[in-house]
Design an enzyme around this catalytic site. Structure first.
Site, PDB file in Angstrom:
ATOM      1  N   SER A 189     -49.644  -6.260 -75.676  1.00 21.59           N
ATOM      2  CA  SER A 189     -49.963  -7.351 -74.752  1.00 21.59           C
ATOM      3  C   SER A 189     -51.324  -7.907 -75.126  1.00 21.59           C
ATOM      4  O   SER A 189     -52.150  -7.204 -75.732  1.00 21.59           O
ATOM      5  CB  SER A 189     -50.001  -6.818 -73.312  1.00 21.59           C
ATOM      6  OG  SER A 189     -50.635  -7.733 -72.443  1.00 21.59           O
ATOM      7  N   TYR A 202     -53.320  -0.215 -67.323  1.00 16.39           N
ATOM      8  CA  TYR A 202     -52.355  -1.003 -68.097  1.00 16.39           C
ATOM      9  C   TYR A 202     -52.995  -1.529 -69.374  1.00 16.39           C
ATOM     10  O   TYR A 202     -52.429  -1.400 -70.466  1.00 16.39           O
ATOM     11  CB  TYR A 202     -51.839  -2.163 -67.253  1.00 16.39           C
ATOM     12  CG  TYR A 202     -50.963  -3.131 -68.021  1.00 16.39           C
ATOM     13  CD1 TYR A 202     -49.647  -2.802 -68.326  1.00 16.39           C
ATOM     14  CD2 TYR A 202     -51.458  -4.358 -68.452  1.00 16.39           C
ATOM     15  CE1 TYR A 202     -48.841  -3.680 -69.039  1.00 16.39           C
ATOM     16  CE2 TYR A 202     -50.661  -5.242 -69.162  1.00 16.39           C
ATOM     17  CZ  TYR A 202     -49.356  -4.899 -69.454  1.00 16.39           C
ATOM     18  OH  TYR A 202     -48.563  -5.766 -70.169  1.00 16.39           O
TER      19      TYR A 202
END
Length: 312
Positions: A189, A202
């Site tokens: 990501s 995350y």
């Protein structure tokens, strides 16, 4: 005056050399950008790597779009995800639409005792492509100590975003090495490029995916294995909670069609030209500006979520 002339000449050549170097560097960057985003490497991924492609988290979003794109290229598909009903639906659709064989393995990646079942399901298959896509994020941006059910959330984030990539790669990579060919696509990501406060765990797990991918590529490129770290910004998926695609938030299908053409050209890619531009801008921003911007953005999302849940 005479003594100054040699110094002036030296400075002239230093300046000229610097300008020439920067010009060549800019020209090469433009050439590479044209090669990646305009030409691409359409033929790199396909059945020549092996009969089967394995996609984790393949029933929604980016994973589903990778599975469909690989099936379109003639590869047989193994989908690994949690819901057997969704697996059945997506695998049947792929089978009917692309006329390829499909298999499914239903497991919950938040658990750590699932890998014997996956190993059995993959046994004997000639796997040419592995897409490690399964992932989870926060329900909403939050300060670390205020994350609901913190201990369990930490465990799930690590099991799903980190452990799964290591363990599934461990199962698939030996066969690729034995045949001296294969592609591993690890979906990280943009949150793994730079730290993202209020998505701390995350962001850290996605940085792991990026580093793991880069290291693995260097270790096994001489064996014919290509490993790519895919670092998208926002894509219109259920995980991102974005319903309507826009120019900077493409649909999963649009994103994958772009990203798959970078395989063989980039070991680390944003997958989409607009995201590449966004990544370049982020990389040159002073850190204090970046952190102020991202904190403000995530605080706004947090406040909006908490206000909405309080009303309900």
């Amino acid at each position: 005056m005479e003594r100054a002339l040699p110094a002036a000449g030296f400075l002239y050549w230093v300046g000229a050399s610097t300008i020439a170097y920067l010009t060549l560097r800019a020209s090469y960057s433009l050439f590479r950008a044209f090669q990646v985003w305009c030409v691409g490497n359409q033929a790199f991924v396909g059945p020549r790597l092996g009969e089967w492609a394995v996609v984790t988290g393949g029933t929604d979003g980016i994973g589903k779009s990778y599975a469909e794109e690989l099936a379109k290229r003639g590869m047989k598909i193994v989908l690994i995800s949690r819901s057997q009903d969704k697996l059945k639906e997506v695998s049947n659709n792929i089978k009917e639409k692309f006329n390829v064989e499909t298999r499914t393995i239903a497991v919950d990646f938040s658990l750590d005792d699932i890998y014997d079942k996956i190993k059995t399901g993959l046994s004997g298959l000639e796997i040419g492509v592995l897409v490690n896509n399964v992932g989870m994020s926060y329900e909403y941006p939050e300060y670390f100590l205020e994350i609901p059910d913190l201990d369990n959330t930490i465990k799930k984030l690590i099991n799903i975003n980190v452990l799964s990539i290591c363990k599934v790669t461990r199962l698939v990579l030996p066969g690729m090495v034995e045949r001296s060919k294969g592609v591993i696509l690890n979906i990280s990501s943009a949150s793994g490029m730079l730290p993202v406060p209020l998505l701390t765990v995350y962001s850290a797990t996605k940085a792991f995916v990026d580093f793991f991918s880069q290291c693995l590529h260097e270790e096994y490129k001489s064996k014919g294995i290509f490993v790519q770290s895919v670092l998208p910004f926002f894509v219109a998926t259920k995980l991102a909670k974005i319903r309507k695609p826009t120019l900077d938030k493409p649909s999963a299908e649009t994103f994958v069609k772009s990203a798959i053409k970078t395989v063989g050209l980039q070991t680390r890619t944003t997958g989409y030209v607009i995201h590449a531009i966004m990544g370049s801008i982020n990389s040159i921003l002073p850190r204090w500006i970046y952190f102020k911007t991202i904190m403000g953005f995530n605080k706004s999302l947090r406040n909006r979520y908490l206000k909405k849940t309080k009303k309900n």
